[in-house]
Design a protein around this motif. Sequence first.
Motif, mmCIF file in Angstrom:
data_model
loop_
_atom_site.group_PDB
_atom_site.id
_atom_site.type_symbol
_atom_site.label_atom_id
_atom_site.label_comp_id
_atom_site.label_asym_id
_atom_site.label_seq_id
_atom_site.Cartn_x
_atom_site.Cartn_y
_atom_site.Cartn_z
ATOM 1 N N ASN A 118 0.826 -1.205 0.000
ATOM 2 C CA ASN A 118 0.000 0.000 0.000
ATOM 3 C C ASN A 118 0.860 1.255 0.000
ATOM 4 N N GLU A 119 0.421 2.245 -0.763
ATOM 5 C CA GLU A 119 1.160 3.500 -0.868
ATOM 6 C C GLU A 119 0.521 4.567 0.025
ATOM 7 N N TYR A 120 1.311 5.161 0.898
ATOM 8 C CA TYR A 120 0.839 6.201 1.795
ATOM 9 C C TYR A 120 1.553 7.513 1.499
ATOM 10 N N ILE A 121 0.921 8.607 1.896
ATOM 11 C CA ILE A 121 1.490 9.946 1.717
ATOM 12 C C ILE A 121 1.461 10.670 3.056
ATOM 13 N N ASN A 122 2.566 11.284 3.437
ATOM 14 C CA ASN A 122 2.606 12.173 4.593
ATOM 15 C C ASN A 122 2.491 13.603 4.082
ATOM 16 N N LEU A 123 1.517 14.338 4.577
ATOM 17 C CA LEU A 123 1.341 15.715 4.130
ATOM 18 C C LEU A 123 2.438 16.611 4.692
ATOM 19 N N SER A 124 2.743 17.672 3.936
ATOM 20 C CA SER A 124 3.803 18.611 4.303
ATOM 21 C C SER A 124 3.480 19.967 3.680
ATOM 22 N N LEU A 125 4.279 20.951 3.979
ATOM 23 C CA LEU A 125 4.096 22.269 3.367
ATOM 24 C C LEU A 125 4.234 22.196 1.849
#
Length: 250
Positions: free
Chosen positions: A2-9
């Motif tokens: 599974n592909e996850y994304i961590n949000l950032s500026l």
Amino acid sequence: MNEYINLSLENIEKEHICCAIGDAKHQKGVNRKKEWMKGKFSDGLVFRKLNAKGKIFIQYEPVETAWVPISGKKYEYIYCLWVAGSYKGKGFAHELLTYAINDAKEKGMSGICTLTSKKKKPFIGEKKFFMHYGFEVADSIGEYELLALRFDENESPKFYDSARSMRIEQEEFTIYYSPACPYVEYEVKELTEYMKEHDIPIHFVAVDTLEKAKNVPCIFNNWANFYKGEFVSNTILNANSFEKLLISER
């Protein structure tokens, strides 16, 4: 895998934040939450989501800067862990929580904690799920419990004493709310219009600073309802649910 994304500026403007995905009426709330998040990344806020068009995410940050009436040192606080719809039962909640636990350990934290309740309530975590991973009750106020998973002998987090009163002086219906949830903006607007139309007094308290969040007079995870001076629920209300709640409290 599974592909996850961590949000950032760098990516927050082009990524959705899960909760109110596809719901146009909550877009102002989404924008407001994104602005709030931008100011929290430097505090260590983590928002991790599945790379999909769905509600599959976890959000947490160090308890010292978390907008909740909880004290502690070197603990991460989980605001929300949400897996909805067809994504339930497929291991995503396990993967998200495991990531948060490992991330906290890698950062040298003493543990990780979250708000739950003895009986399932909306908008907070499910106690049974967290206890499966070794979380234990660190503190409680009435039906609400602070669960913590300890990594070392450092003192567990606790509710601030100010939160234990679960009372305010204001007699009219009073709502404490923060910008950390995208549903809040629209519901405050809807309830304000409803109260004017029905000539019902209501008082809103914007919890818009860390100091205010640490000193709210109740458990708090973005929204709290008071009536006749007493805390009645943590449920985010719309006009219909407000009517039902008011009838039940009379």
